[in-house]
Write an enzyme that holds these catalytic residues in place. Structure first.
Site, PDB file in Angstrom:
ATOM      1  N   GLU A  27       0.821  -1.208   0.000  1.00  0.00           N
ATOM      2  CA  GLU A  27       0.000   0.000   0.000  1.00  0.00           C
ATOM      3  C   GLU A  27       0.858   1.262   0.000  1.00  0.00           C
ATOM      4  O   GLU A  27       0.515   2.257  -0.647  1.00  0.00           O
ATOM      5  CB  GLU A  27      -0.955   0.002   1.195  1.00  0.00           C
ATOM      6  CG  GLU A  27      -2.060  -1.031   1.103  1.00  0.00           C
ATOM      7  CD  GLU A  27      -2.996  -0.812  -0.081  1.00  0.00           C
ATOM      8  OE1 GLU A  27      -3.001   0.300  -0.646  1.00  0.00           O
ATOM      9  OE2 GLU A  27      -3.721  -1.749  -0.435  1.00  0.00           O
ATOM     10  N   TYR A  55      -6.007   6.610   4.372  1.00  0.00           N
ATOM     11  CA  TYR A  55      -6.215   5.537   3.402  1.00  0.00           C
ATOM     12  C   TYR A  55      -5.406   4.288   3.762  1.00  0.00           C
ATOM     13  O   TYR A  55      -5.943   3.175   3.818  1.00  0.00           O
ATOM     14  CB  TYR A  55      -5.849   5.985   1.979  1.00  0.00           C
ATOM     15  CG  TYR A  55      -5.725   4.792   1.075  1.00  0.00           C
ATOM     16  CD1 TYR A  55      -6.867   4.128   0.623  1.00  0.00           C
ATOM     17  CD2 TYR A  55      -4.478   4.263   0.737  1.00  0.00           C
ATOM     18  CE1 TYR A  55      -6.772   2.987  -0.157  1.00  0.00           C
ATOM     19  CE2 TYR A  55      -4.372   3.132  -0.035  1.00  0.00           C
ATOM     20  CZ  TYR A  55      -5.522   2.498  -0.485  1.00  0.00           C
ATOM     21  OH  TYR A  55      -5.416   1.360  -1.237  1.00  0.00           O
ATOM     22  N   ASP A  66      -9.340   4.827  -2.306  1.00  0.00           N
ATOM     23  CA  ASP A  66      -8.229   5.308  -3.114  1.00  0.00           C
ATOM     24  C   ASP A  66      -8.793   5.935  -4.385  1.00  0.00           C
ATOM     25  O   ASP A  66     -10.002   6.141  -4.514  1.00  0.00           O
ATOM     26  CB  ASP A  66      -7.238   4.181  -3.408  1.00  0.00           C
ATOM     27  CG  ASP A  66      -7.788   3.135  -4.378  1.00  0.00           C
ATOM     28  OD1 ASP A  66      -8.985   3.191  -4.729  1.00  0.00           O
ATOM     29  OD2 ASP A  66      -7.008   2.251  -4.794  1.00  0.00           O
TER      30      ASP A  66
END
Length: 346
Positions: free
Chosen positions: A40, A121, A139
């Site tokens: 990520e 996020y 996202d």
């Protein structure tokens, strides 16, 4: 609508999930939090295609959070070279060490947010995908899917509050990690920015933008501002098959990376940006490179003198040309190095 959207999307994901090295297939145990977190961080503002090779390289070299935390920072920064947004690499080191100090990754979104470099996020993604916690993961792909699904007319970035509200309304209590990844996959492969493939979409019947006949209009974006241009000079200094490299300051643009010395085009007055020697210089061409907020025209100056004693080892190092790929130069300086090597052979 919410329940039917969730059920159909998860059913689609069970059949069509992308195979990615950091994922576990649908219906299998969750992946190692380290792999979720690492992927990520790498995927922030970077494509899946670009990340796969870096993720594989990192996990082969540092297979666990403990291995990464124990690695010298300069090795991690060098391995990151070319992936861009170098503050992510600095945060990667800080976060890995913080995780080891506390004995492992926390599972809750709020505790994950407290780790270095984890924004809303990333914390939500790790909580949902690695730990099965319900979290609203938004996202750019999810943002696009939700904006179209609900035909949210407000331009970005102002629309993000409404997008998050609607994303929350369809996020399930169970399988939230699979749901988040399904939304990402849908945005990446079907609900694409240009020419969405609506006939293949499992959510077509519920999509307000599709019903309105203009799905590609969403999300609505404010007009882009022109990127300013900067101009600078980088210096190529060689001796006996070696090139002089400096280490950029730890904070700021390309912080902590090895680089060619330059003329301070980043407006930082810390010594790395001064013309390194008196002597004869010749032009080596110009490199053009785009950063997030500006474009750079970097002129290259090739040194023909022999004032080596003036170079201070406290501020740089001689690096063998045959190992230049191992120096981890950021892309803009790697471009300049390739241009310089062409000039040296002419």
């Amino acid at each position: 609508m919410e329940d039917s959207v969730t059920a159909r999307l998860l059913d689609w994901y069970d059949k069509c999930a992308r195979v990615l090295p950091w994922r576990s297939p649908p219906g299998t145990p969750a992946p190692d939090p380290y792999r979720v977190w690492l992927s990520e961080v790498m995927l922030q503002q970077t494509t899946v295609a670009a990340v796969i090779a870096y993720f594989t390289k990192f996990t082969e070299r540092w297979p666990s959070i403990a291995a990464l935390a124990a690695a010298p920072e300069e090795e991690i920064m060098a391995a990151w070279a070319g992936l861009g947004y170098y503050s992510r690499a600095r945060n990667l080191v800080a976060c890995a060490r913080a995780v080891m100090e506390r004995g492992g990754f926390p599972e809750s979104e709020s505790e994950l947010r407290a780790l270095p470099g984890l924004g809303a996020y990333t914390a939500a993604a790790v909580a949902a995908i690695a730990f099965g916690r319900r979290a609203v993961v938004v996202d750019a792909n999810v943002e696009r899917v939700v904006a179209r699904l609900f035909a949210i007319d407000e331009p970005l970035p102002g629309a993000r509050k409404a997008i998050r509200y609607h994303a929350d309304s369809i996020t399930p209590q169970s399988r939230s990690g699979d749901f988040a990844q399904a939304m990402m996959d849908l945005g990446a492969t079907i609900c694409t920015a240009r020419e969405p493939r609506c006939l293949l979409c499992p959510l077509t019947s519920d999509c307000a933008a599709r019903a309105g006949g203009e799905p590609a209009r969403f999300p609505v974006k404010a007009p882009k501002k022109a990127r300013p241009e900067r101009h600078g000079t980088a210096y190529w200094i060689m001796r006996e098959g070696q090139v002089w490299l400096v280490r950029r300051p730890g904070k700021g643009l390309l912080g902590g990376m090895r680089a060619l010395p330059d003329d301070n085009w980043t407006a930082r007055s810390d010594g790395h940006g001064t013309t390194p020697l008196d002597g004869t210089w010749r032009r080596g061409g110009v490199v053009q490179h785009g950063f997030t907020h500006f474009s750079l025209h970097l002129s290259l100056a090739l040194y023909d003198g022999a004032q080596w004693a003036a170079l201070d080892s406290r501020h740089g190092e001689w690096w063998p040309l045959d190992r230049l790929d191992d120096a981890g130069l950021p892309t803009v300086f790697a471009k300049a190095a390739r241009l310089a090597l062409v000039g040296e052979t002419e």
